[in-house]
Design an enzyme around this catalytic site. Structure first.
Site, mmCIF file in Angstrom:
data_model
loop_
_atom_site.group_PDB
_atom_site.id
_atom_site.type_symbol
_atom_site.label_atom_id
_atom_site.label_comp_id
_atom_site.label_asym_id
_atom_site.label_seq_id
_atom_site.Cartn_x
_atom_site.Cartn_y
_atom_site.Cartn_z
ATOM 1 N N ASP A 1 0.839 -1.199 0.000
ATOM 2 C CA ASP A 1 0.000 0.000 0.000
ATOM 3 C C ASP A 1 0.876 1.252 0.000
ATOM 4 O OD1 ASP A 1 -2.252 1.842 0.691
ATOM 5 O OD2 ASP A 1 -3.316 -0.027 1.054
ATOM 6 N N HIS B 1 -3.692 6.088 3.355
ATOM 7 C CA HIS B 1 -4.390 4.878 2.895
ATOM 8 C C HIS B 1 -3.760 3.601 3.463
ATOM 9 C CE1 HIS B 1 -5.780 1.904 -0.156
ATOM 10 N NE2 HIS B 1 -6.790 2.723 -0.357
ATOM 11 N N SER C 1 -11.152 -0.766 -0.852
ATOM 12 C CA SER C 1 -9.848 -0.718 -0.181
ATOM 13 C C SER C 1 -9.993 -0.988 1.308
ATOM 14 C CB SER C 1 -9.230 0.675 -0.311
ATOM 15 O OG SER C 1 -8.545 0.819 -1.520
#
Ligand SMILES: *[C@@H]1O[C@H](CO)[C@@H](O)[C@H](O)[C@H]1NC(C)=O
Ligand SMILES: *[C@@H]1O[C@H](CO)[C@@H](O)[C@H](O)[C@H]1NC(C)=O
Ligand SMILES: *[C@@H]1O[C@H](CO)[C@@H](O)[C@H](O)[C@H]1NC(C)=O
Ligand SMILES: *[C@@H]1O[C@H](CO)[C@@H](O)[C@H](O)[C@H]1NC(C)=O
Length: 708
Positions: free
Chosen positions: A138, A211, A541
């Site tokens: 990620d 994220h 996600s």
């Protein structure tokens, strides 16, 4: 915020100047992944690295290798012109030359909602859970968060052979017994974009985006009490597998994630000894033998690693799924039973509800004038509140109603605020229906469904002096029905192998609270100077790492289970109806959802512990599957990295594939299989780009720009 087009112009001007000097036509070069058939190395070589080097030199004097791969495939990546790539592909012993894709990211009540609290007594003991390693590919990690507290954990499992890579912003002490490894992969990114500017981006595993911190803490963050975002969703925030170890592989940067980096990370994760790979990114819905993620995942699966991927945010269009190889666990998104309501009261006393994560000063004390953005703009798309389209004189001191689409939701709030507006109502268009996604807007706001939006517009157009006020109501629990399938969650049918039902499963992916980067605002906007330890965001996600963490719990309970057995347990125990027997709803339609929306159903971790029947799949089963697809030995080798010839005397059939769910394509009246591709004609009107907020999504297959 500069429009993208302007930036591109600047970049091409820059290249023009370079070309007039002396440099090779770098802009004609692209990154390719060269998949070598190591068993067919020409006899003149004794060392495979010499062979790789010689093959590359034979087509280009100046190209150098970005990475060599030795675990998930044999080969390397490099930057070549199209002619050089073609010349290379013709050489002996080269299986394939695959152009790199740019991927997009698919953007504390979850454990209770999933029943993990009540089932905790049933769950494996401390020791076995702490032996499981979850690798997260990620944007990196913010290691200072309490979610990475390693209290009570022993040394890293013995099988672990990863590293804690350091850089200017990341030191070896940032890893510990929870965050046992952190690596970064930037060669592909720098090859495509240029050198990383370390004043704006960390050339290290540190997360400048948020994220990756969010996904890794969702999968396996330690429990943190008194977590919240501005008081919203307050409580204990914990990952799914609080004792499992986390290994971070940073493959996504401020301008995207590149295939050569992703493959390098998978290659290392296999070598390092992870048990689970969690991948909340993707793009490019091509055949398995051209899909770098599918190819890397096959070898990882063969090493006993479970690969859990986001299904994409291409919903509600059908056949919008990505990451659908049958050896990947494909995860769609549903809602929680939690909401963040606001009330909008109009001047005539009518009240409407919406959602918001704004909790600063509100307009509650007084009614203020309200306007429709389309009528206070000189742009034909003024209703969307795009940058620079609102006329400040007509907006100042007012609440502005903007339509959703065309740009990031949080950016619309910025546009209204910069034009002098004091509040925003963000109305869904028909495309988004009644789905409400909460955001940490920088001004008082309320996201409302299409029907409410229409009613407010009607009020504005019929009143001489329309007014309104927006009042946030905090956090609401026990919202019913829940879960419902999120509108953005990508849908089946499976666009590549219709006989395999995808997604496999859905998990919570709407308004999820988890850890955040200290380098980015909760909105991700540069202009937003707020910093938070936890943020609430949405997307597949977010649902993917829920399943990655639950898979880690199952691995701890049943260390002997294969990745396919773990997935089978998750799927056969998933539910597709509420406790009262009514089917799970789809928020996009307001109707019961179908298996093309939720696959086997919603994950139920407690039931998954004891599934009864388990459908296993070995490497041989997947080889038979590829034979049933009619793959040649070369195609099979490209996917699986192994030599296999289908038995010509055998009748391979997809119907024999031992998958925990089944999909039978029927010929439709038009003669076309299934009903794929519905709605594509209108898709281009919808925003493309990064779907950090569960919005603004590129079409599966398109390597869309990552920021608008
Ligand atoms: C790096 O970014 C900073 C801040 O935006 C900028 O001032 C500087 O010029 C950049 N450096 C390079 C080499 O581009
Ligand atoms: C539209 O409005 C903006 C903001 O007031 C202004 O800068 C721009 O010149 C206007 N454009 C046209 C074509 O009127
Ligand atoms: C916007 O302006 C048009 C033309 O003046 C008017 O017909 C319409 O009712 C207005 N819409 C709203 C929501 O105010
Ligand atoms: C394969 O299918 C063909 C045609 O349906 C049939 O004639 C043949 O007997 C089958 N062979 C095997 C080994 O099942």
């Amino acid at each position: 915020m500069k429009p993208l087009r302007l930036k591109l112009l600047e970049i091409s001007l820059f290249y023009v100047i370079l070309c007039f000097t002396h440099v090779v036509a770098e802009q004609y070069r692209k990154t390719y992944i060269i998949h070598m058939d190591k068993t067919n190395m020409p006899e003149s070589f004794t060392n495979h690295l010499q062979w790789y080097d010689s093959s590359l030199k034979s087509v280009s004097d100046s190209a150098s290798m970005l990475y060599t791969y030795s675990n998930v495939i044999h080969g390397y990546s490099t930057r070549l012109t199209a002619e050089e790539a073609e010349a290379l592909e013709e050489q002996q012993g080269i299986l394939s030359v695959i152009p790199e894709l740019r991927y997009e990211l698919h953007t504390t009540r979850t454990p209770e909602f999933l029943g993990l609290e009540k089932g905790s007594a049933l769950f494996p003991t401390f020791e076995s859970e702490s032996a499981v390693i979850v690798g997260v590919l990620d944007t990196g990690v913010w290691p200072e968060l309490k979610s990475f507290n390693d209290e009570g954990l022993g040394p890293a499992p013995e099988k672990w052979s990863g590293e804690c890579e350091v850089g200017k912003t990341f030191k070896s002490f940032n890893c510990n017994k929870k965050l046992i490894g952190a690596r970064y992969f930037s060669k592909g990114y720098e090859g495509a974009i240029g050198p990383i500017n370390e004043t704006v981006e960390s050339k290290s595993p540190r997360d400048d985006d948020g994220h990756g911190t969010h996904t890794s803490t969702t999968a396996a963050g330690s429990a943190v009490s008194d977590a919240s975002l501005f008081g919203f969703a307050s409580g204990t925030a914990r990952g799914m597998a609080t004792k499992a170890r986390v290994a971070i592989y940073k493959v996504c940067w401020l301008n995207g994630c590149f295939g050569s980096d992703v493959l390098a990370a998978m290659d290392k994760a296999v070598k390092d000894g992870v048990d689970i790979i969690s991948l909340s990114l993707g793009g490019g819905g091509s055949e398995y033998y051209k899909d770098i993620i599918a190819i890397g995942a096959f070898s990882a699966m063969a090493y006993g690693i479970l690969i859990s991927c986001s299904a994409g945010n291409g919903g509600p269009y059908s056949s919008s799924l990505i990451n659908i190889a049958p050896w990947i666990t494909t995860v769609g998104a549903g809602t929680l039973d939690r909401d963040f309501p606001t009330h909008v009261t109009l001047g005539d006393g009518q009240k409407y509800s919406g959602v918001s994560l704004y909790n600063g000063k509100t307009t509650s004390n007084s009614m203020v004038p309200i306007v429709y953005a389309a009528n206070v703009s000189n742009s034909s798309s003024g209703n969307l509140c795009l940058s620079g389209t609102l006329i400040p004189a007509k907006v100042a001191g007012k609440i502005v109603l903007c339509d959703r689409g065309g740009s990031f939701r949080v950016e619309k709030g910025l546009v209204v605020k910069e034009a002098g507006g004091v509040g925003m109502i963000l109305a869904n268009t028909e495309f988004y229906g009644e789905e409400l996604v909460a955001d940490a807007h920088i001004l008082p706001s309320s996201a409302v469904g299409e029907k409410t939006g229409d009613a407010i517009k009607k009020y504005i157009s019929t009143e001489a002096n329309p007014t309104a006020t927006i009042v946030p109501e905090g956090t609401e629990l026990g919202v019913q029905p829940s879960p419902v399938v999120a509108a953005f969650s990508s849908r089946g049918p499976n666009p590549i192998t219709m006989e395999v039902l995808k997604p496999d499963i859905i998990a919570p992916g709407v308004n999820i609270l988890a850890g955040w980067s200290g380098a980015a605002a909760p909105t991700g906007l540069e202009e937003d100077k707020r910093r938070v330890k936890f943020n609430i965001i949405s997307g597949t996600s977010m649902s993917c790492p829920h399943v990655s963490g639950i898979a880690a719990l199952l691995k701890a309970a049943h260390p002997e289970w294969s990745p396919a057995a773990i997935r089978s347990a998750l799927m056969t125990t998933a539910y597709s109806a509420y406790k009262d027997g009514k089917p799970i709803q789809d928020v996009a339609t307001g109707q019961p959802a179908t298996p093309f929306d939720y696959g086997a159903g919603h994950v139920d971790p407690v039931e998954a512990l004891d599934p009864g029947l388990v459908y296993d799949n070995s490497v041989d089963d997947y080889l038979d599957f590829l034979c049933a697809l009619g793959y040649s030995s070369t195609h099979i080798k490209r996917v699986t990295n192994r030599h296999f010839t289908c038995d010509s005397s055998k009748n391979y059939s997809l119907a024999d594939f031992n998958y925990p769910s089944i999909s039978v394509p029927l010929q439709s009246a038009s003669g076309k299989k299934g009903d794929a591709g519905k709605g594509e004609e209108t898709f281009d009107e919808e925003p493309k780009g990064r779907d950090r907020n569960g919005d603004d999504i590129g079409q599966a297959g398109a390597a869309a720009p990552l920021s608008l």
